[in-house]
Design a protein around this motif. Structure first.
Motif, PDB file in Angstrom:
ATOM      1  N   ILE A 504       4.296  -0.611  15.443  1.00 23.42           N
ATOM      2  CA  ILE A 504       3.914  -0.645  14.024  1.00 23.42           C
ATOM      3  C   ILE A 504       4.889  -1.507  13.243  1.00 23.42           C
ATOM      4  N   SER A 505       6.187  -1.351  13.515  1.00 26.86           N
ATOM      5  CA  SER A 505       7.209  -2.123  12.820  1.00 26.86           C
ATOM      6  C   SER A 505       7.020  -3.617  13.039  1.00 26.86           C
ATOM      7  N   GLU A 506       6.736  -3.999  14.277  1.00 30.36           N
ATOM      8  CA  GLU A 506       6.580  -5.426  14.582  1.00 30.36           C
ATOM      9  C   GLU A 506       5.274  -5.985  14.059  1.00 30.36           C
ATOM     10  N   GLU A 507       4.193  -5.202  14.176  1.00 25.95           N
ATOM     11  CA  GLU A 507       2.866  -5.709  13.788  1.00 25.95           C
ATOM     12  C   GLU A 507       2.765  -5.886  12.280  1.00 25.95           C
ATOM     13  N   PHE A 508       3.377  -4.970  11.509  1.00 18.83           N
ATOM     14  CA  PHE A 508       3.217  -5.030  10.043  1.00 18.83           C
ATOM     15  C   PHE A 508       4.508  -5.449   9.336  1.00 18.83           C
ATOM     16  N   HIS A 509       5.492  -5.871  10.114  1.00 20.28           N
ATOM     17  CA  HIS A 509       6.762  -6.379   9.551  1.00 20.28           C
ATOM     18  C   HIS A 509       7.418  -5.350   8.615  1.00 20.28           C
ATOM     19  N   LEU A 510       7.557  -4.137   9.124  1.00 20.08           N
ATOM     20  CA  LEU A 510       8.146  -3.034   8.350  1.00 20.08           C
ATOM     21  C   LEU A 510       9.519  -2.693   8.914  1.00 20.08           C
ATOM     22  N   ASN A 511      10.530  -2.747   8.045  1.00 23.85           N
ATOM     23  CA  ASN A 511      11.894  -2.407   8.431  1.00 23.85           C
ATOM     24  C   ASN A 511      12.154  -0.939   8.055  1.00 23.85           C
ATOM     25  N   PHE A 512      12.065  -0.043   9.029  1.00 17.24           N
ATOM     26  CA  PHE A 512      12.196   1.386   8.755  1.00 17.24           C
ATOM     27  C   PHE A 512      13.632   1.807   8.463  1.00 17.24           C
ATOM     28  N   ASP A 513      14.586   0.891   8.642  1.00 11.27           N
ATOM     29  CA  ASP A 513      15.965   1.192   8.263  1.00 11.27           C
ATOM     30  C   ASP A 513      16.199   1.000   6.771  1.00 11.27           C
ATOM     31  N   ASP A 514      15.253   0.390   6.098  1.00 11.97           N
ATOM     32  CA  ASP A 514      15.363   0.149   4.658  1.00 11.97           C
ATOM     33  C   ASP A 514      14.808   1.362   3.898  1.00 11.97           C
ATOM     34  N   PRO A 515      15.642   2.088   3.138  1.00 15.28           N
ATOM     35  CA  PRO A 515      15.142   3.289   2.433  1.00 15.28           C
ATOM     36  C   PRO A 515      14.054   2.969   1.406  1.00 15.28           C
ATOM     37  N   ASP A 516      14.096   1.780   0.794  1.00 11.17           N
ATOM     38  CA  ASP A 516      13.050   1.424  -0.172  1.00 11.17           C
ATOM     39  C   ASP A 516      11.698   1.289   0.514  1.00 11.17           C
ATOM     40  N   VAL A 517      11.698   0.734   1.725  1.00  8.71           N
ATOM     41  CA  VAL A 517      10.447   0.613   2.487  1.00  8.71           C
ATOM     42  C   VAL A 517       9.902   2.005   2.805  1.00  8.71           C
ATOM     43  N   ARG A 518      10.764   2.890   3.243  1.00  8.48           N
ATOM     44  CA  ARG A 518      10.310   4.249   3.580  1.00  8.48           C
ATOM     45  C   ARG A 518       9.771   4.964   2.333  1.00  8.48           C
ATOM     46  N   LEU A 519      10.446   4.771   1.179  1.00  6.23           N
ATOM     47  CA  LEU A 519       9.989   5.400  -0.060  1.00  6.23           C
ATOM     48  C   LEU A 519       8.604   4.882  -0.453  1.00  6.23           C
ATOM     49  N   ARG A 520       8.392   3.553  -0.390  1.00  5.79           N
ATOM     50  CA  ARG A 520       7.080   2.995  -0.749  1.00  5.79           C
ATOM     51  C   ARG A 520       5.985   3.526   0.169  1.00  5.79           C
ATOM     52  N   LEU A 521       6.302   3.633   1.453  1.00  8.86           N
ATOM     53  CA  LEU A 521       5.300   4.127   2.404  1.00  8.86           C
ATOM     54  C   LEU A 521       4.950   5.596   2.133  1.00  8.86           C
ATOM     55  N   LEU A 522       5.963   6.418   1.878  1.00  8.84           N
ATOM     56  CA  LEU A 522       5.705   7.837   1.596  1.00  8.84           C
ATOM     57  C   LEU A 522       4.887   7.997   0.318  1.00  8.84           C
ATOM     58  N   MET A 523       5.234   7.254  -0.714  1.00 12.18           N
ATOM     59  CA  MET A 523       4.463   7.331  -1.955  1.00 12.18           C
ATOM     60  C   MET A 523       3.042   6.825  -1.739  1.00 12.18           C
ATOM     61  N   SER A 524       2.886   5.850  -0.912  1.00 11.14           N
ATOM     62  CA  SER A 524       1.538   5.327  -0.618  1.00 11.14           C
ATOM     63  C   SER A 524       0.699   6.385   0.078  1.00 11.14           C
ATOM     64  N   PHE A 525       1.310   7.115   1.000  1.00 11.30           N
ATOM     65  CA  PHE A 525       0.585   8.199   1.665  1.00 11.30           C
ATOM     66  C   PHE A 525       0.148   9.261   0.653  1.00 11.30           C
ATOM     67  N   GLU A 526       1.038   9.563  -0.335  1.00 13.46           N
ATOM     68  CA  GLU A 526       0.668  10.546  -1.352  1.00 13.46           C
ATOM     69  C   GLU A 526      -0.505  10.050  -2.192  1.00 13.46           C
ATOM     70  N   VAL A 527      -0.532   8.766  -2.492  1.00 15.47           N
ATOM     71  CA  VAL A 527      -1.649   8.198  -3.244  1.00 15.47           C
ATOM     72  C   VAL A 527      -2.937   8.321  -2.435  1.00 15.47           C
ATOM     73  N   LEU A 528      -2.858   8.025  -1.149  1.00 12.44           N
ATOM     74  CA  LEU A 528      -4.043   8.129  -0.294  1.00 12.44           C
ATOM     75  C   LEU A 528      -4.522   9.584  -0.202  1.00 12.44           C
ATOM     76  N   LYS A 529      -3.588  10.503  -0.118  1.00 12.63           N
ATOM     77  CA  LYS A 529      -3.960  11.924  -0.085  1.00 12.63           C
ATOM     78  C   LYS A 529      -4.597  12.332  -1.410  1.00 12.63           C
ATOM     79  N   PHE A 530      -4.037  11.855  -2.512  1.00 14.90           N
ATOM     80  CA  PHE A 530      -4.602  12.165  -3.829  1.00 14.90           C
ATOM     81  C   PHE A 530      -6.022  11.611  -3.949  1.00 14.90           C
ATOM     82  N   SER A 531      -6.232  10.414  -3.413  1.00 14.81           N
ATOM     83  CA  SER A 531      -7.555   9.768  -3.465  1.00 14.81           C
ATOM     84  C   SER A 531      -8.488  10.262  -2.362  1.00 14.81           C
TER      85      SER A 531
END
Length: 536
Positions: A504-531
């Motif tokens: 997943i990290s390589e295919e979508f160019h996601l750096n999971f060591d970056d806390p900002d990336v992890r925060l955006r992803l978690l918030m995105s999941f909450e938006v998807l759950k809300f929707s």
């Protein structure tokens, strides 16, 4: 304060041990309240029973009786009223013949001159008046119980303890550090009445007596080392405090008990005043808080200025609770609010826009575990109303009244979101703040506005692989990248999780060591759950 003849004479003879009493004094005389002490005037037509008169002339005894009967004829007053109500003291160095004094004359044998004896009585009377003034001033200032004991110790000359209804020690006499009394010393050492003593008092029916009559008297025995006077003080039919006096004095019991009752009455007046002030201030403060809710843009400077006139601290550890239930009829709601007020003394509680608003003052050091603390506190109060569909919505904790309106909006917004409560009556804003944030935005298409594009790409692909990628990524982030926990939740081998995360990290160019990336992803999941685009 009611100063009686017994109080004056007892203290006088304690200070002047060389003086002797040569008269029998009736109970009516001893317990008669005095407005003052005066020298016996030459003309005695208008003597008042409200004063104690002083003379050194035996002759006046019979004269007073005759003059009193002239002023108070038999057809207006009973024949013996002059003989019982009116009292006067005769000072002399030699005891008179019994026929020289009437029964309302009190002869004190002493070598003191009349002026010296009169001044001594005046000083004693003034000491009691000053004590009463100090007690009244302490009531006016809402002084604590310890101050009442401190200003009374010299007058009462016996140790006093004050307990709350749970038998926690609130105040005690400090002048008796070495008192040989097990109950007294144990209470001071523990800060409460120990279980052994409580069982003893229950066996002796002390609490039962106080419940029935409001007071009890105990005699010394193998366990109780001193006699004691106990009094339960109730305010609005609710037990407020217990006051206990240990009788360790050489003064007569009746005298000590008389002073003790003055002390207890002052404590009762203090509690009544505090309760009345609380009700009055609570009403004023409730209107002030409702005005803040009606005008949420009120500047902090104005709030600070206005709060000066309210019984409320601008800074504190606060939380707002909005209570909603099926209790809608006004009499029932008023009863319910009063019940809450009786059980939540330090809170502000009022009805507002179809609900009940509670401004709760959290104790110090409970900010971090406030959820568990509030659940425990409120369960006891609300357990009898389980059938009334009560739901409690909690704001985040806040520290100034300037944030009160905002905190109310947090709590009330939870009610408006129609959340599924899952068989619990407690709903905390900190559990739902992101849903509220997303739901309050005007955009119709929440996912496009707020979601990480890589998640939308997986979602729209809608293949077995993309759905698995979403599931693994969600658990990986929720478990804070703990691979063993992720594997356990998904029923996968740990090495398999590592492989998919790397893909997943390589295919979508996601750096999971970056806390900002992890925060955006978690918030995105909450938006998807809300929707309702991602169900988990």
């Amino acid at each position: 304060m009611k100063v009686t003849l017994e109080m004056v004479l007892t203290r006088f003879f304690a200070q002047h041990k060389e003086a002797n009493l040569f008269s029998k004094i009736t109970d009516t005389q001893m317990h008669h309240a005095l407005l003052g002490i005066q020298l016996l005037p030459r003309h005695m037509e208008n003597l008042s029973a409200d004063y104690l008169y002083v003379t050194d002339q035996f002759y006046y005894s019979a004269q007073i009786s005759r003059d009193c009967r002239k002023v108070k004829p038999d057809n207006v007053y009973p024949p013996d009223i002059a003989e019982t109500d009116l009292s006067f003291i005769v000072f002399g160095s030699e005891a008179p013949d019994s026929g020289d004094l009437s029964q309302n004359a009190i002869f004190i044998q002493t070598d003191m001159e009349l002026a010296e004896g009169f001044n001594a009585l005046q000083n004693v009377y003034a000491e009691f008046i000053e004590w009463g003034r100090q007690l009244d001033f302490a009531i006016f200032r809402n002084a604590d119980f310890q101050e009442f004991i401190d200003i009374s110790e010299e007058m009462i000359a016996c140790p006093i303890l004050v307990y709350d209804p749970a038998l926690k020690l609130l105040a005690y006499s400090r002048m008796y550090p070495g008192l040989d009394d097990r109950i007294f010393q144990t209470a001071i050492a523990n800060g409460y009445l120990d279980l052994e003593t409580v069982k003893y008092f229950e066996k002796e029916r002390i609490f039962a007596q106080m419940d029935h009559t409001g007071s009890a008297v105990g005699e010394p025995d193998n366990f109780r080392m001193h006699a004691d006077f106990a009094r339960a003080i109730n305010i609005r039919n609710e037990l407020a405090v217990y006051c206990i006096l240990l009788y360790t004095s050489e003064y007569p019991r009746s005298y000590i008990n008389e002073l003790y009752q003055i002390f207890c009455n002052s404590i009762e007046h203090l509690l009544e005043k505090q309760h009345a002030d609380f009700l009055k201030n609570r009403s004023v403060t409730d209107y002030f808080l409702m005005d803040l809710l009606d005008n949420p843009e009120t500047p902090p400077e104005q709030i600070k200025e206005r709060i000066y006139y309210n019984d409320l601290d601008y800074e504190g550890n606060y939380i707002v609770i909005c209570l909603h239930s099926d209790i809608k009829q006004k009499p029932s709601e008023n009863y319910f609010i009063q019940l809450l007020r009786n059980n939540m003394i330090n809170c502000r509680i009022f009805a507002y826009h179809g609900g009940i608003v509670i401004l709760y003052h959290l104790p110090k050091f409970r900010e971090t575990d406030y959820r568990d603390y509030l659940r425990d506190q409120l369960h006891t109060i609300l357990k009898d109303f389980a059938d009334r569909s009560i739901t409690l919505y909690f704001s985040k904790p806040f520290t100034t009244i300037g944030q009160f309106a905002e905190a109310y909006q947090q709590a009330e917004s939870l009610h408006q979101m129609n959340l599924s409560m899952n068989d619990t009556m407690y709903c905390f804003y900190e559990d739902h703040w992101l849903k509220y944030l997303i739901g309050s935005t005007p955009q119709k298409e929440k996912s496009f506005s707020f979601c990480e594009p890589s998640l939308l790409q997986m979602l729209h692909a809608d293949t077995k692989k993309s759905r698995q990628q979403l599931e693994i990524l969600y658990e990986y982030l929720r478990c804070d990248r703990k691979l063993t926990d992720v594997a356990g939740k998904l029923g996968m081998h740990r090495n398999n999780v590592i492989y998919h995360v790397k893909q997943i990290s390589e295919e979508f160019h996601l750096n999971f060591d970056d806390p900002d990336v992890r925060l955006r992803l978690l918030m995105s999941f909450e938006v998807l759950k809300f929707s309702k685009l991602f169900i988990r």
